[in-house]
Design a protein around this motif. Structure first.
Motif, PDB file in Angstrom:
ATOM      1  N   GLU A  77       0.826  -1.204   0.000  1.00  0.00           N
ATOM      2  CA  GLU A  77       0.000   0.000   0.000  1.00  0.00           C
ATOM      3  C   GLU A  77       0.867   1.264   0.000  1.00  0.00           C
ATOM      4  N   GLU A  78       0.194   2.392  -0.143  1.00  0.00           N
ATOM      5  CA  GLU A  78       0.877   3.674  -0.035  1.00  0.00           C
ATOM      6  C   GLU A  78       0.996   4.091   1.430  1.00  0.00           C
ATOM      7  N   SER A  81      -0.166  10.555   1.440  1.00  0.00           N
ATOM      8  CA  SER A  81      -1.528  11.013   1.702  1.00  0.00           C
ATOM      9  C   SER A  81      -2.505  10.554   0.627  1.00  0.00           C
ATOM     10  N   LYS A  82      -3.781  10.627   0.967  1.00  0.00           N
ATOM     11  CA  LYS A  82      -4.825  10.292   0.003  1.00  0.00           C
ATOM     12  C   LYS A  82      -4.766  11.230  -1.187  1.00  0.00           C
ATOM     13  N   GLN A  83      -4.468  12.494  -0.946  1.00  0.00           N
ATOM     14  CA  GLN A  83      -4.384  13.465  -2.032  1.00  0.00           C
ATOM     15  C   GLN A  83      -3.255  13.123  -2.993  1.00  0.00           C
ATOM     16  N   SER A  85      -2.257  10.158  -3.777  1.00  0.00           N
ATOM     17  CA  SER A  85      -2.744   9.076  -4.633  1.00  0.00           C
ATOM     18  C   SER A  85      -3.696   9.603  -5.703  1.00  0.00           C
ATOM     19  N   ILE A  86      -4.528  10.561  -5.321  1.00  0.00           N
ATOM     20  CA  ILE A  86      -5.449  11.162  -6.290  1.00  0.00           C
ATOM     21  C   ILE A  86      -4.658  11.883  -7.379  1.00  0.00           C
ATOM     22  N   ALA A  91      -2.740   3.993  -6.781  1.00  0.00           N
ATOM     23  CA  ALA A  91      -2.289   3.787  -5.403  1.00  0.00           C
ATOM     24  C   ALA A  91      -1.920   2.325  -5.207  1.00  0.00           C
TER      25      ALA A  91
END
Length: 319
Positions: A77-78, A81-83, A85-86, A91
């Motif tokens: 996994e990463e 941050s979620k951002q 990945s966006i 991701a």
């Protein structure tokens, strides 16, 4: 009828913890049913067997009949941050494929990168018979350190000098914590500093440290990304495991594969595996460096080190 000499492996991906455990055991008949009986029960401690003691989850395996080997793939996994990945548009990634087999002891699995990866090896550098004094660091030059395959065999000093631990202290999370990590080691920590900046303000450390516990010796293996990046807001847990070592064998091996943000390490011939995910700002592409180090009081010797730049993998496309 089940052959009593045949061993089976039950694999469990623990969703809430995102960890992969396995159990070695056998099948036994009970009336019209067969039951899997593990050699050891799940304890929720460091003693539970895992394929990888780092960021590794949801692995799948298949049997390659052409080469008579079982091959395992895992998911990483990463840890940004979620951002992030966006912004990237994706991701997570797959680990390198590993072949797995049962150790001669019958108590654990051994894992090793499949041989096909060696076809990606490019420029090579070797170091032989170099002594690492206490506090010394040697840079491995001549390869692309941001994408590399490194194999090193360390020759150990007399293990009688190793630090003595109480049995209650043998826990990798305790030993890799600040209280123990801040102590000056006797045999170790020694190992590799990968994806390091020139001044080493950024670096990920993969290390060994040897301890004596009553009548046996153990090795603490860690992958420490706590200084891997100057970026803020990243998750940087220290991964660790412990395993017994044979005092009659005077060497210990480490193989580490580096691919920009993923670091997969195989200790002691694949008996211990740790995968880390890092996001350096400085130590990228040609600005990444690779070092061998020894922070213990006792000297260790680089018996043999081979490191290769790794080429990009080629993927066949349909015509």
């Amino acid at each position: 009828m089940e052959n009593s000499s045949v061993r089976h492996v039950l694999k469990i991906s623990y969703y809430r913890r995102h960890l992969d455990f396995y159990f070695i055991g056998k099948y036994a008949s009970d009336s019209d049913q067969e039951k899997f009986i593990p050699d050891a029960k799940y304890t929720e401690t460091y003693k539970d067997l895992r394929f990888d003691y780092g960021l590794y989850y949801a692995s799948k395996s298949f049997f390659d009949y052409a080469t008579n080997r079982r091959i395992l793939w895992g998911w990483v996994e990463e840890h940004d941050s979620k951002q992030d990945s966006i912004d990237k548009g994706w991701a997570g990634l797959q680990t390198i494929p590993r072949k797995i087999w049962l150790d001669e002891s019958g108590k654990q699995l051994i894992q090793w990168p499949i041989e096909e990866l060696e076809k990606l090896r490019d420029q090579q550098i070797s170091i032989t018979g170099e002594t690492l004094l206490s506090g010394s660091t040697v840079e491995v030059k001549g390869i692309t350190a941001s994408q590399a395959d490194v194999e090193v065999l360390f020759e150990l000093p007399d293990l009688q000098s190793a630090e003595l631990l109480e049995p209650s202290e043998v826990d990798p999370q305790i030993l890799s914590g600040d209280q123990y990590a801040s102590r000056k080691g006797v045999i170790g920590p020694f190992g590799l500093q990968v994806l390091a900046s020139k001044d080493q303000t950024e670096r990920t450390t993969i290390s060994f440290r040897i301890y004596r516990v009553v009548d046996r010796y153990i090795c603490l293996m860690t992958s420490d990304p706590s200084r891997s990046s100057l970026r803020q807001g990243l998750t940087k847990p220290i991964y660790a495991t412990v395993f017994d070592i044979d005092p009659n064998i005077k060497t210990i091996s480490l193989r580490t594969l580096i691919d920009r943000s993923i670091i997969e390490s195989f200790g002691d011939g694949g008996r211990a595996c740790i995968t880390s995910r890092v996001y350096p700002l400085l130590a990228i592409e040609k600005d990444a460096h690779l070092y061998v180090f020894n922070d213990g009081n006792q000297s260790v010797v680089i018996s043999q080190l081979n490191a290769w730049s790794m080429k990009q993998a080629e993927f066949a496309t349909e015509s």
